[in-house]
Design an enzyme around this catalytic site. Structure first.
Site, mmCIF file in Angstrom:
data_model
loop_
_atom_site.group_PDB
_atom_site.id
_atom_site.type_symbol
_atom_site.label_atom_id
_atom_site.label_comp_id
_atom_site.label_asym_id
_atom_site.label_seq_id
_atom_site.Cartn_x
_atom_site.Cartn_y
_atom_site.Cartn_z
ATOM 1 C CG PHE A 56 -0.587 0.809 2.356
ATOM 2 C CD1 PHE A 56 0.303 0.352 3.296
ATOM 3 C CD2 PHE A 56 -1.116 2.083 2.507
ATOM 4 C CE1 PHE A 56 0.661 1.137 4.382
ATOM 5 C CE2 PHE A 56 -0.764 2.871 3.593
ATOM 6 C CZ PHE A 56 0.132 2.394 4.530
ATOM 7 C CE LYS A 57 5.027 1.576 4.465
ATOM 8 N NZ LYS A 57 4.163 0.516 5.031
ATOM 9 C CG ASP A 58 3.789 0.667 -4.639
ATOM 10 O OD1 ASP A 58 4.950 1.091 -4.540
ATOM 11 O OD2 ASP A 58 3.517 -0.541 -4.821
ATOM 12 C CG LEU A 85 6.128 6.356 -0.889
ATOM 13 C CD1 LEU A 85 6.827 5.092 -0.393
ATOM 14 C CD2 LEU A 85 7.038 7.571 -0.671
#
Ligand code: PLP
Length: 467
Positions: free
Chosen positions: A115-117, A120
């Site tokens: 989920f960081k994408d 970011l």
């Protein structure tokens, strides 16, 4: 839109300055002076829009007046075109055995399958845009125990104005996680394996940021989860998920596998913006400082015990400070003193009214390692569906929550293939590997080994920042 620091002693800034500053100079975190709100009619119109259209509508007030809406829209379109699912964040129903009207919001279809994408991918483009406008460059320095490093590298590779140095503890990240970082061949990406632990890596980064001369000379910047732009980008999927499942006026609950409190804080912001959210549920693994704080009103540090959901192995959730600021009616004097005390004593009493307000808005529970394994195995045997261990913490916690028949979604934070050995141990079956992950095994790695010594790392960063 103006931003203020939670500790009250830093200048008030607009979006582009907050984006590049990261931490405020008084050690606090930036938050909007006022939250923008969406009227009920606006919420209805979101239901008809694509993910990128919703993102543009929701984020426009946060970036104004720094960035024009057309520019923002272009960056958003470009960011989410990298996702492997046309819905960007698709929603799936969970079996009735877990509860009626229970869903998964899959946040993991971005370039690195976590989920960081979501945040970011946009952050990398915002940085590039703002650096070009100012005709300058930065050296982003970070430490990673896994998911953040690869998501930051994918977001920043080949972007002009950015050199990125990412430290990871040698031999202490999974092979997939390491290869997702080290197989990126772009000349502005510099991987360093430190002979030490993740904490050692983080200490090295902190030491470089505290050396103000070094920080200035190499224009050091950070993309860690305290960057406001990341929180803002994460509010979007609360709107898309709610409008897809429930319709704009039916309250929905969200259960969020939580580490640094960035994801669930975005849910709280969405609620402050007018999205009807019934409950926000904090899900922890056995590192349950937040569950204990929720029930006792006292936040107390304990040692971190490694788990199968490493992105949630935390001692302190840095974004919790933003919630405390909001729920104490912006009492920055109290907060600055309480945070200082907490740093020195490892303990902090929230006070009756803040503790009560947290319980009024949030629920919290934990899952043991055995419960995580059981949850992965159970969904596989009934549905032939795989859960990653972080998401399994959330599914376990939602199963135990009494929300009557109102709808609720668990945030699915990583693709199961990223944690295939845990998933295989629980189900007896290896989850299918996406080609992008299996292909990593054949690609060349680029990484420098360095000792756990500040001088050696600073020398490396100096060289990288001028290349
Ligand atoms: C980062 C991460 C989390 C924790 O999110 P926070 O915003 O830090 O609370 C949970 N699951 C996965 C897979 C992650 O990468």
């Amino acid at each position: 839109m103006k931003y203020q620091s939670t500790r009250g002693e830093a200048p008030v800034l607009e979006f582009s300055d907050v984006l590049l500053a990261g931490l405020a100079v008084d050690g606090g975190l930036y938050v909007p002076v006022e939250f923008p709100t969406l009227a009920s009619a606006d919420l209805y119109s979101l239901a008809e829009m694509s993910y990128s259209e919703v993102a543009t509508r929701v984020l426009e007030p946060f970036v104004s007046p720094s960035i024009e809406v057309d520019e923002l829209g272009n960056m958003i379109e470009d960011s989410y075109s990298t996702f492997r699912h046309p819905d960007v964040v698709p929603v799936k129903q969970l079996p009735a055995e877990i509860g009626n009207d229970r869903y998964l919001a899959e946040l993991y279809w971005g370039p690195t399958f976590s989920f960081k994408d979501v945040a970011l991918q946009l952050l990398g483009r915002l940085f590039e845009y703002e650096l070009a406008r100012r005709d300058t460059g930065v050296t982003i320095v970070g430490a990673t125990s896994g998911d953040t490093g690869s998501a930051a590298i994918e977001a920043c590779k080949d972007r002009s104005g950015i050199e990125l140095v990412m430290l990871h503890p040698r031999g202490r990240v999974s092979e997939v996680q390491r290869r997702q970082m080290t197989t990126v061949a772009s000349p502005n990406i510099h991987n360093v394996a430190i002979d030490g632990t993740f904490d050692d890596c983080q200490d090295l980064v902190k030491a470089m940021f505290s050396d103000l001369q070094f920080r200035e000379r190499h224009k050091l910047a950070a993309v860690n989860s305290i960057n406001w732009a990341r929180v803002a980008a994460q509010t979007v999927y609360y709107f898309t998920t709610a409008t897809r499942i429930a319709g704009p006026n039916q309250p929905i609950s969200f259960c969020v596998p939580t580490g640094n409190f960035g994801n669930i804080l975005a849910g709280h912001i969405a609620s402050r913006m007018g999205l009807p959210i019934k409950r926000l549920i904090i899900a922890s693994n056995h590192n349950d400082i937040l569950t204990r704080t929720h029930s006792s009103g006292v936040m107390q540090i304990r040692d971190v015990e490694p788990s199968t959901s490493p992105a949630m192995d935390i001692q302190v959730s840095s974004n919790f400070e933003r919630l405390l600021f909001d729920l104490s009616d912006k009492d920055s004097v109290w907060l600055a003193a309480a945070m200082r005390d907490f740093r020195s004593s490892g303990s902090m009493t929230l006070g009756k009214s803040v503790a009560k307000r947290i319980r009024d808005l949030f629920d919290a529970d934990r899952a043991s390692e055995a419960e995580v394994e059981q949850e992965i195995s159970s969904l596989y045997s009934t549905q032939e569906e795989f859960l990653d261990p972080h998401t399994a913490v959330g599914v376990h916690v939602i199963r135990g929550m009494k929300l009557l028949d109102s709808p609720a979604a668990v945030m699915a934070t990583a693709h199961p293939a990223k944690f295939n050995s845990v998933v295989e141990a629980a189900t007896g079956v290896a989850p299918p590997q996406p080609a992008e992950i299996s292909g990593l095994m054949r690609q060349t790695e680029r990484c420098v080994d360095l000792p756990n010594e500040l001088s050696a790392v600073m020398e490396f960063v100096s060289a990288a920042s001028t290349s």
